[in-house]
Scaffold this motif. Structure first.
Motif, PDB file in Angstrom:
ATOM      1  N   UNK A 235       0.828  -1.208   0.000  1.00  0.00           N
ATOM      2  CA  UNK A 235       0.000   0.000   0.000  1.00  0.00           C
ATOM      3  C   UNK A 235       0.861   1.255   0.000  1.00  0.00           C
ATOM      4  N   UNK A 236       1.829   1.284   0.908  1.00  0.00           N
ATOM      5  CA  UNK A 236       2.673   2.478   1.036  1.00  0.00           C
ATOM      6  C   UNK A 236       3.495   2.688  -0.225  1.00  0.00           C
ATOM      7  N   UNK A 237       4.096   1.603  -0.740  1.00  0.00           N
ATOM      8  CA  UNK A 237       4.948   1.750  -1.928  1.00  0.00           C
ATOM      9  C   UNK A 237       4.159   2.262  -3.122  1.00  0.00           C
ATOM     10  N   UNK A 238       2.955   1.741  -3.301  1.00  0.00           N
ATOM     11  CA  UNK A 238       2.171   2.171  -4.466  1.00  0.00           C
ATOM     12  C   UNK A 238       1.766   3.641  -4.352  1.00  0.00           C
ATOM     13  N   UNK A 239       1.173   4.005  -3.235  1.00  0.00           N
ATOM     14  CA  UNK A 239       0.680   5.377  -3.098  1.00  0.00           C
ATOM     15  C   UNK A 239       1.824   6.389  -3.042  1.00  0.00           C
ATOM     16  N   UNK A 240       2.846   6.106  -2.259  1.00  0.00           N
ATOM     17  CA  UNK A 240       3.932   7.069  -2.095  1.00  0.00           C
ATOM     18  C   UNK A 240       4.704   7.234  -3.393  1.00  0.00           C
ATOM     19  N   UNK A 241       4.885   6.141  -4.140  1.00  0.00           N
ATOM     20  CA  UNK A 241       5.595   6.260  -5.424  1.00  0.00           C
ATOM     21  C   UNK A 241       4.849   7.184  -6.372  1.00  0.00           C
ATOM     22  N   UNK A 276      -3.530   6.832   3.811  1.00  0.00           N
ATOM     23  CA  UNK A 276      -3.743   6.847   5.254  1.00  0.00           C
ATOM     24  C   UNK A 276      -4.897   5.935   5.657  1.00  0.00           C
ATOM     25  N   UNK A 277      -5.969   5.934   4.865  1.00  0.00           N
ATOM     26  CA  UNK A 277      -7.102   5.064   5.190  1.00  0.00           C
ATOM     27  C   UNK A 277      -6.694   3.598   5.157  1.00  0.00           C
ATOM     28  N   UNK A 278      -5.916   3.238   4.136  1.00  0.00           N
ATOM     29  CA  UNK A 278      -5.460   1.852   4.046  1.00  0.00           C
ATOM     30  C   UNK A 278      -4.528   1.502   5.192  1.00  0.00           C
ATOM     31  N   UNK A 279      -3.610   2.404   5.522  1.00  0.00           N
ATOM     32  CA  UNK A 279      -2.671   2.120   6.608  1.00  0.00           C
ATOM     33  C   UNK A 279      -3.371   2.060   7.954  1.00  0.00           C
ATOM     34  N   UNK A 280      -4.370   2.927   8.169  1.00  0.00           N
ATOM     35  CA  UNK A 280      -5.106   2.879   9.435  1.00  0.00           C
ATOM     36  C   UNK A 280      -5.802   1.533   9.606  1.00  0.00           C
ATOM     37  N   UNK A 361       1.416  -3.575  -7.199  1.00  0.00           N
ATOM     38  CA  UNK A 361       2.858  -3.807  -7.191  1.00  0.00           C
ATOM     39  C   UNK A 361       3.433  -3.703  -8.598  1.00  0.00           C
ATOM     40  N   UNK A 362       2.720  -4.298  -9.585  1.00  0.00           N
ATOM     41  CA  UNK A 362       3.210  -4.251 -10.961  1.00  0.00           C
ATOM     42  C   UNK A 362       3.246  -2.822 -11.490  1.00  0.00           C
ATOM     43  N   UNK A 363       2.170  -2.056 -11.251  1.00  0.00           N
ATOM     44  CA  UNK A 363       2.145  -0.672 -11.713  1.00  0.00           C
ATOM     45  C   UNK A 363       3.184   0.186 -10.997  1.00  0.00           C
ATOM     46  N   UNK A 364       3.431  -0.114  -9.716  1.00  0.00           N
ATOM     47  CA  UNK A 364       4.489   0.613  -8.997  1.00  0.00           C
ATOM     48  C   UNK A 364       5.851   0.326  -9.612  1.00  0.00           C
ATOM     49  N   UNK A 365       6.086  -0.924  -9.996  1.00  0.00           N
ATOM     50  CA  UNK A 365       7.350  -1.276 -10.642  1.00  0.00           C
ATOM     51  C   UNK A 365       7.490  -0.558 -11.990  1.00  0.00           C
ATOM     52  N   UNK A 366       6.394  -0.442 -12.724  1.00  0.00           N
ATOM     53  CA  UNK A 366       6.437   0.306 -13.993  1.00  0.00           C
ATOM     54  C   UNK A 366       6.842   1.749 -13.727  1.00  0.00           C
TER      55      UNK A 366
END
Length: 395
Positions: A235-241, A276-280, A361-366
């Motif tokens: 979650x964090x990697x996708x949103x923060x990226x 934040x909603x996902x992390x909470x 995860x795949x889109x974050x890697x892209x």
């Protein structure tokens, strides 16, 4: 670059190995081990002292006139031996009393009370399992018969040494009753021995089951924590990226487009709220888990935690979340060609969660590693599997 997966269901993370602890019964302390024989010896000494003092006092009275006082002496001594060694040396005590006591008694059974040492020794030996049922019954019956047959050196009431004549005249019914009583003591000891062995085995099995249950619960908790940690990372990697890329892009075009930072800030605020909603939701599960006592954990804890994660995430992860992830990538400046047809069947929650996270995860890697300008995302439902393909022309 292509990232193709076929999730048939959400796989659990590998079980976290735990050290195996062998089950051992409670170890008696040194003080307890030493105290047991000392307590038995002290009890036997007190019993012998009370017995001999009572016999000697009664012997001097006119109203008690035992024919052979040695019979009472031997009975007290044998009873003291049986009590002293019944737990620490049951085998030696059994044979010493069953064989030695009748050889020394030699007056013929003067009282049914004098059979007590044989009964105590027979019960203790059978209970400890040092003599078998058949051998114990035969030896005890033989000792009882030997007590009934007089003949040998004896001591009279006046402490005079005499010689009792040998006689084999026995009352049949009386003899059978005493022999049956002696064999009953052996049988009772055998029954108690088997009950204690069964109880010890059940206690060991119960301890093993408790250990396995605790280990299984701990494995489930650790596996669930690992799964939640991976989920949080995704979650964090996708949103923060996406947020970082959008912020960098706004900085580059700020000179040509003054409104770009404002647009980027608004977009970053929305993306940050989603993150934040996902992390909470994930952290809430961890905090709730910490407040539960370890003893109250059940074997289905991992399943309950998974349901809590799924319920707390907003929006709920599923096939729709693939479209939201693609939208975030578009906002970050990457063209996304998305094809997510409506599935022909209801997709289980765990499968939808797996597809959503893999797509993120795949889109974050892209976004981080491919440097491609566009990406194709396809989800196909074959009826038994969901095929997710993320493909881009980047390196």
């Amino acid at each position: 670059m292509q990232d193709s997966v076929t999730p048939g269901g959400a796989a659990l993370p590998p079980a976290v190995p735990l050290p195996s602890t062998p089950v051992t019964g409670p170890r008696p302390s040194t003080s307890l081990t030493v105290a047991t024989p000392l307590r038995d010896v002290a009890l036997a000494a007190a019993l012998a002292l009370a017995w001999f003092v009572t016999v000697d006092v009664l012997r001097t009275e006119q109203w008690w006139n035992p024919r052979w006082v040695s019979a009472w002496w031997w009975c007290g001594a044998a009873l003291a031996v049986a009590v002293a060694g019944r737990r620490t040396h049951p085998a030696a005590t059994f044979w010493a009393v069953v064989v030695g006591y009748p050889l020394a008694y030699r007056t013929g059974l003067q009282s049914e009370l004098h059979l007590a040492p044989v009964l105590v020794a027979a019960f203790a030996g059978a209970r400890a399992g040092v003599v078998g049922p058949v051998v114990g019954a035969l030896a005890t019956a033989g000792g009882t018969l030997a007590l009934l047959v007089p003949g040998g050196l004896v001591v009279t009431r006046d402490l005079a040494l005499g010689l009792a004549p040998w006689r084999l005249a026995l009352d049949t019914s009386y003899t059978v009753a005493l022999v049956c009583l002696a064999c009953a003591a052996v049988a009772l000891g055998v029954v108690v021995h088997r009950l204690e062995a069964a109880s010890a085995d059940l206690a060991a099995r119960n301890a093993e089951l408790r250990r396995l249950q605790a280990e299984r619960t701990e494995r489930a908790v650790l596996a669930e924590r690992t799964r939640i940690a991976r989920e949080l990372h995704d979650v964090v990697a996708h949103h923060v990226s996406a947020i970082v890329v959008r912020a960098q892009a706004a900085t580059r075009v700020a000179a040509r487009r003054p409104e770009a930072p404002v647009e980027a800030t608004e977009w970053i605020a929305g993306a940050g709220k989603e993150a934040l909603a996902a992390m909470r939701g994930l952290v809430h599960v961890l905090r709730t888990d910490d407040r539960v006592a370890p003893s109250a954990l059940a074997a289905d804890r991992a399943g309950a935690a998974s349901a809590a994660v799924t319920a707390d995430l907003a929006p709920a992860p599923g096939l729709d979340d693939v479209a939201r992830a693609a939208a975030r990538l578009r906002d970050a400046g990457v063209a996304v060609d998305l094809a997510v047809p409506a599935p022909a069947r209801e997709v289980p929650a765990d499968v939808g969660l797996a597809v959503a996270r893999i797509a993120q995860e795949a889109l974050t890697n892209v976004l981080l590693h491919s440097h491609a300008a566009h990406v194709d995302v396809r989800v196909e439902d074959t009826g038994t599997h969901l095929h997710l393909t993320v493909r881009d022309p980047g390196p």
